[in-house]
Write an enzyme that holds these catalytic residues in place. Structure first.
Site, PDB file in Angstrom:
ATOM      1  CB  SER A  45     -58.140  42.065 -26.581  1.00  0.00           C
ATOM      2  OG  SER A  45     -56.907  41.724 -27.187  1.00  0.00           O
ATOM      3  CD  GLU A  46     -57.212  37.048 -29.516  1.00  0.00           C
ATOM      4  OE1 GLU A  46     -57.981  38.025 -29.614  1.00  0.00           O
ATOM      5  OE2 GLU A  46     -56.380  36.735 -30.403  1.00  0.00           O
TER       6      GLU A  46
END
Lengths: 217, 232
Positions: A45-46
């Site tokens: 997840s960025e």
């Protein structure tokens, strides 16, 4: 026709063992629910985590542990946390093998638009431009047509672009298609959808060769 | 060395009208709640805020937007804030939207003494307009400049009087890179601890990047999207 879960389930079949995968907001998030047996992947997840797990049980939510959609999540053993710069080093440096994201429009040359409708909606691109510019494999998850029934698979995008020539594969509620130099190549039809239906719902160049099998879910 | 100040008000002393601020956090996760509240009280206006998001209507940077203290936002995603949208569409608020990875790297570059760098993100889009394009290994990249700020407002989990910081979970996000890029970096921590309490092997951000640190209080830690699964 597939529903949102069906689209996610079909995309999950594309996962390969050992891959690191970034899932966008919306339908892509659902892909995590359908990981095929025997396949081990890690979700990135960025906003800064690897090894993202399912949503927490009620009462176990942690405000300091969210995904890029700002939803509360959990972490799995082997997970790790990092800052935003390192997160995009992973993405830009092509250490993440697959990106799945939604789109408002895709063109038959692989251009994608998903961040802005001039005069109407300006939410921003978030990490989408970095993701599509760098990932080797980009799968778009979306409905084949918009709410007005107009095709989202176009000859040319009309909305401001997120990236150029980057989409490799599209899974819609009607079909699975590859993006090739000659346009969208039809690979599979959704249950109950005919090739004719897909032709009618596709504005961009569509390549149909031989018998098109129905998806197996 | 002692960088500890008494409270948020002291920590943000020197912030003036028309300054550029970096504000850490992703959504409402890891935002410097105390410094934002103090800034609302201080009332400085005409601010340029570099922050991944703009908070929600009644929390985070949304509080500064309500008071019309922000002139310009530099962000990657601003979707959850109606007042923001109203000010943007009416032209009161200037907005520069940039890709999230470029935003993070531009902050890091600012702190790391790298004046600019090439990235493939945004090539062929509005973001690339007016920017130098160069091909590396056959692929087009655009030139992005480093970002700097007069003040960086940062939130950490634990810190000591030297400014050494440890973050918790995804509250880390933009905080370390923004801490690097502030001329004056102000950190609020949930736990201000003795230096011996932090293992040097586990420091996420060395104190060299920090000018002021204070013990925060009354953290609300609001959750934007509470999502849970059932137990059966």
């Amino acid at each position: 026709m597939l529903d949102r879960n069906g689209i996610a389930q079909r995309i999950a079949q594309e996962l390969q063992n050992g891959w690191y995968v970034n899932l966008g907001i919306g339908i892509p998030t659902l892909v995590a629910n359908y990981i095929p047996e025997g396949i081990s992947v890690e979700f990135q997840s960025e906003n800064g985590l690897l090894g993202m797990g399912p949503f927490p049980y009620e009462g176990e939510e942690d405000a300091d542990l969210i995904n890029a959609g700002k939803q509360t999540v959990t972490m799995l053993p082997g997970g790790s946390i990092f800052d935003s710069s390192l997160s995009f080093a992973m993405i830009r440096g092509q250490h993440v093998q697959l990106t799945v994201l939604g789109a408002m429009e895709v063109a038959d040359n692989g251009d994608i638009a998903n961040w802005k409708i001039p005069g109407k909606m300006v939410k921003g691109m978030g990490g989408a431009m970095d993701l599509v510019a760098s990932a080797d494999n980009i799968i778009v998850a979306m409905s084949h047509t918009n709410r007005k029934g107009e095709s989202k698979l176009l000859r040319q995008c009309t909305l401001p672009l997120t990236g150029v020539g980057c989409v490799k594969k599209i899974v819609t509620n009607m079909a699975v298609l590859d993006v090739t130099d000659q346009g969208f190549k039809l690979l599979e039809r959704a249950p109950g959808v005919s090739v004719e239906d897909i032709k009618n719902a596709t504005e961009g160049r569509l390549i149909v060769e031989g018998d098109i099998p129905e998806m197996r879910l | 060395m002692n960088k500890v100040v008494a409270n948020a008000r002291e920590a943000i002393a020197g912030i003036e009208d028309n300054m550029t601020l970096m504000v850490g956090g992703f959504g409402l996760c890891g935002i410097p709640e105390n410094a934002i509240s103090a800034l609302v009280e201080l009332g400085a206006s005409g601010l340029t805020c570099i922050s991944n998001n703009a908070g929600v209507d009644d929390f985070g940077l949304g509080l500064l937007l309500q008071k019309k203290q922000i002139k310009k936002m530099i962000s990657s995603y601003v979707g959850e804030n109606a007042e923001f949208e109203r000010q943007m569409l009416s032209g009161e608020l200037e907005v520069d939207l940039i890709p999230q990875g470029s935003l993070a790297e531009r902050c890091r570059a600012g702190g790391a003494g790298v004046p600019a760098f090439f990235t493939p993100a945004g090539y062929g889009t509005e973001v690339a307009e007016g920017k130098e394009v160069r091909y590396f290994n056959g692929k087009p990249h655009i030139l992005e400049n480093a970002l700097h700020a007069d003040f960086a407002l940062v939130k950490a989990w634990k810190g000591d009087r030297f400014g050494n910081l440890v973050f918790k979970g995804t509250a880390r996000n933009f905080n370390p890179v923004m801490a690097m890029a502030g001329k004056i970096t102000v950190v609020e921590v949930e736990e201000l601890v003795e230096p011996e309490a932090l293992d040097p092997n586990h420091i996420h951000l060395p104190g060299v990047f920090v000018q002021r640190i204070f013990q925060g209080s009354n953290y609300e830690k609001r959750i934007e999207q509470r999502t849970v699964r059932s137990r059966d």
